[in-house]
Design a protein around this motif. Structure first.
Motif, PDB file in Angstrom:
ATOM      1  N   SER A  89       0.830  -1.206   0.000  1.00  0.00           N
ATOM      2  CA  SER A  89       0.000   0.000   0.000  1.00  0.00           C
ATOM      3  C   SER A  89       0.863   1.254   0.000  1.00  0.00           C
ATOM      4  O   SER A  89       0.559   2.224  -0.702  1.00  0.00           O
ATOM      5  CB  SER A  89      -0.921   0.013   1.218  1.00  0.00           C
ATOM      6  N   VAL A  90       1.915   1.240   0.784  1.00  0.00           N
ATOM      7  CA  VAL A  90       2.838   2.383   0.822  1.00  0.00           C
ATOM      8  C   VAL A  90       3.499   2.562  -0.534  1.00  0.00           C
ATOM      9  O   VAL A  90       3.575   3.679  -1.055  1.00  0.00           O
ATOM     10  CB  VAL A  90       3.888   2.200   1.940  1.00  0.00           C
ATOM     11  N   ARG A  91       3.967   1.470  -1.131  1.00  0.00           N
ATOM     12  CA  ARG A  91       4.596   1.567  -2.464  1.00  0.00           C
ATOM     13  C   ARG A  91       3.619   2.120  -3.494  1.00  0.00           C
ATOM     14  O   ARG A  91       3.971   2.972  -4.305  1.00  0.00           O
ATOM     15  CB  ARG A  91       5.122   0.201  -2.908  1.00  0.00           C
ATOM     16  N   ASP A  92       2.380   1.646  -3.448  1.00  0.00           N
ATOM     17  CA  ASP A  92       1.367   2.132  -4.386  1.00  0.00           C
ATOM     18  C   ASP A  92       1.118   3.622  -4.213  1.00  0.00           C
ATOM     19  O   ASP A  92       0.969   4.359  -5.184  1.00  0.00           O
ATOM     20  CB  ASP A  92       0.057   1.356  -4.201  1.00  0.00           C
ATOM     21  N   GLU A  93       1.068   4.061  -2.965  1.00  0.00           N
ATOM     22  CA  GLU A  93       0.836   5.484  -2.686  1.00  0.00           C
ATOM     23  C   GLU A  93       2.009   6.331  -3.175  1.00  0.00           C
ATOM     24  O   GLU A  93       1.819   7.417  -3.739  1.00  0.00           O
ATOM     25  CB  GLU A  93       0.620   5.690  -1.185  1.00  0.00           C
ATOM     26  N   VAL A  94       3.217   5.849  -2.991  1.00  0.00           N
ATOM     27  CA  VAL A  94       4.408   6.569  -3.459  1.00  0.00           C
ATOM     28  C   VAL A  94       4.371   6.699  -4.980  1.00  0.00           C
ATOM     29  O   VAL A  94       4.624   7.770  -5.532  1.00  0.00           O
ATOM     30  CB  VAL A  94       5.698   5.862  -2.985  1.00  0.00           C
ATOM     31  N   VAL A  95       4.022   5.629  -5.653  1.00  0.00           N
ATOM     32  CA  VAL A  95       3.938   5.657  -7.119  1.00  0.00           C
ATOM     33  C   VAL A  95       2.873   6.661  -7.557  1.00  0.00           C
ATOM     34  O   VAL A  95       3.086   7.435  -8.499  1.00  0.00           O
ATOM     35  CB  VAL A  95       3.640   4.247  -7.681  1.00  0.00           C
ATOM     36  N   SER A  96       1.754   6.670  -6.867  1.00  0.00           N
ATOM     37  CA  SER A  96       0.683   7.612  -7.191  1.00  0.00           C
ATOM     38  C   SER A  96       1.155   9.056  -7.049  1.00  0.00           C
ATOM     39  O   SER A  96       0.902   9.898  -7.913  1.00  0.00           O
ATOM     40  CB  SER A  96      -0.515   7.348  -6.280  1.00  0.00           C
ATOM     41  N   HIS A  97       1.860   9.346  -5.964  1.00  0.00           N
ATOM     42  CA  HIS A  97       2.377  10.702  -5.747  1.00  0.00           C
ATOM     43  C   HIS A  97       3.432  11.064  -6.784  1.00  0.00           C
ATOM     44  O   HIS A  97       3.468  12.204  -7.251  1.00  0.00           O
ATOM     45  CB  HIS A  97       2.941  10.846  -4.333  1.00  0.00           C
ATOM     46  N   GLU A  98       4.270  10.115  -7.148  1.00  0.00           N
ATOM     47  CA  GLU A  98       5.289  10.387  -8.170  1.00  0.00           C
ATOM     48  C   GLU A  98       4.627  10.735  -9.497  1.00  0.00           C
ATOM     49  O   GLU A  98       5.070  11.645 -10.204  1.00  0.00           O
ATOM     50  CB  GLU A  98       6.214   9.181  -8.327  1.00  0.00           C
TER      51      GLU A  98
END
Length: 61
Positions: free
Chosen positions: A10-19
């Motif tokens: 979930s954290v990785r997905d959120e980081v990708v979304s923000h990027e």
């Protein structure tokens, strides 16, 4: 252990979304700067980031 992997994903997905969001804002700033013959797009980036943050806050409310 499985829940930790889920949280990590979930954290990785959120980081990708923000990027992706930051990349879109950067491309928008570059386009606006080019359209208006600005040499430096840093202030445009800051303005877009500020407006984006305000919009996200409103959505959260």
């Amino acid at each position: 252990m499985n829940s930790e992997q889920t949280v990590a994903q979930s954290v990785r997905d959120e980081v990708v979304s923000h990027e992706r969001m930051i990349l879109k804002l950067q491309k928008s700033a570059e386009k606006i700067a080019k359209d208006h013959h600005c040499v430096n797009d840093n202030l445009i980036k800051l303005a877009l980031l500020k407006k984006s943050a305000e919009a996200q806050l409103i959505v959260q409310l």
